[in-house]
Design an enzyme around this catalytic site. Structure first.
Site: not given
Ligand code: NAD
Ligand code: SER
Length: 314
Positions: A13-14, A36, A38, A54, A144, A148
């Site tokens: 993921g990101q 992941d 993926r 998973d 969401y 959290k």
């Molecule tokens: P993302 O959606 O980019 O990545 C999530 C990854 O999890 C994906 O690669 C997906 O394939 C994988 N995934 C989904 N279901 C799965 C499963 N059942 N088993 C294994 N892998 C699985 O999310 P992100 O932006 O990288 O966020 C990661 C964490 O950080 C999350 O908990 C998100 O809530 C938190 N977060 C992110 C942000 C942000 O701005 N990116 C902000 C606040 C919190």
């Molecule tokens: N970047 C995230 C969202 O917009 C914040 O948790 O969902």
């Protein structure tokens, strides 16, 4: 010193891609297993072990943790705010059951540490909008945010009741150029840079004056590593820590880009994500993170803009 073996779940993921690469630099490439749903990720290929997994399948997760001699888990798999509103029960199931699976196994296998991120989305319209404190009214209105909020208290519970050393950050919206964002409300702040370079114009799904707390990915990765390296006695909050770096609106990020690309134009066509953004604070007070484990951001908006435009494909 015990040699750590780390499992990053949601590594494609990101955040996962950059966190996996950073952990591999610190601990060694074979000490960090990327996992992941993926099958693979081109950005991680050739950098260390990768397994398809998973997090909802607790038995298989448990087998992997034992088989790979895992000592720490970073759990990043989740459904974010915008996608979550389209499928609330899926978001609730993954965000809750994934966490409970990891916490249970961490307790049983006596893992040394767990990282699980929360979000500014825990806050709702009744929380203070400016400099939202660490401890305040928390009444989230998105699925969401609800997941959290519940997750934070499960972490606190597993620490208090079973001594699971789980640590957490309420990330703001994260901006990065390596891996694309996965369905959040703050994703506009990544798309805007990509489209400024490719099309010199962007249609934003949030109104021009929508301020949200944001952070550049290098700061987010460093915050995560610093929190995880802090001594257990310095971690006063076992729910999750506010961390802050900057707060800006679409109008401000547009102006920052125009300093580099004067012809860049932004239109706004708000959609359902406006309501989500309006329910969140505009800025965050992170004094607790600063005093407990020494958090300090490096990037502001203009520094981030320069770096994003330099590194994104032209
Ligand atoms: P993302 O959606 O980019 O990545 C999530 C990854 O999890 C994906 O690669 C997906 O394939 C994988 N995934 C989904 N279901 C799965 C499963 N059942 N088993 C294994 N892998 C699985 O999310 P992100 O932006 O990288 O966020 C990661 C964490 O950080 C999350 O908990 C998100 O809530 C938190 N977060 C992110 C942000 C942000 O701005 N990116 C902000 C606040 C919190
Ligand atoms: N970047 C995230 C969202 O917009 C914040 O948790 O969902």
């Amino acid at each position: 010193m015990r040699k750590e073996k780390i499992l990053v779940i949601g590594a494609s993921g990101q955040i996962g891609v950059e966190l996996t690469l950073a952990l591999r630099k610190l601990y060694g490439e074979n000490q960090v297993v990327a996992a992941d749903l993926r099958e693979q990720n081109p950005l991680l290929q050739g950098t260390g072990p990768y397994v398809s997994l998973d997090v909802m399948n607790k038995e298989m997760l448990h087998v992997q943790i034992i088989r790979q001699n895992i000592t720490q888990v970073y759990l990043l798999a989740a459904i974010l705010s915008a996608t979550g509103e389209k499928n609330p029960s899926l978001a609730w199931n993954l965000n809750m059951q994934g966490l409970l699976n990891v916490l249970d196994i961490a307790r049983e296998e006596k893992l040394s540490k767990v990282f699980w991120p929360s979000s500014i989305a825990v806050f709702g319209p009744s929380s203070p909008r400016i400099n939202c404190p660490q401890q305040t009214v928390i009444e989230p209105t998105t699925v969401y945010g609800i997941s959290k909020y519940a997750g934070e208290f499960w972490c606190n519970y597993y620490w208090n009741r079973f001594g699971v050393d789980v640590r957490s950050i309420r990330y703001p919206g994260l901006i990065s150029y390596k891996s694309e964002p996965g369905g959040g409300t703050t994703d506009y702040a990544v798309e805007i840079y990509r489209e400024a370079l490719s099309k010199k114009k962007y249609t934003c799904f949030l109104k021009e004056d929508t301020y949200l707390p944001m952070m550049y990915m290098p700061d987010a990765i460093r915050a995560t590593l610093e929190l995880m390296e802090a001594s257990a006695s310095s971690i006063k909050f076992r729910t999750s820590y506010n961390v802050s770096a900057m707060s800006f609106s679409p109008r401000e990020v547009c102006a920052s880009i125009q300093q580099h690309i004067p012809a860049f134009e932004m239109k706004v066509v708000p959609d359902y994500r406006q309501q989500i953004a309006d329910s969140w604070p505009q800025s965050i007070d992170d004094q607790a993170a600063r005093s407990d484990w020494g958090w300090k951001e490096e990037y502001n908006l203009d520094m981030m803009t320069t770096d994003m435009l330099k590194n994104l494909p032209h």
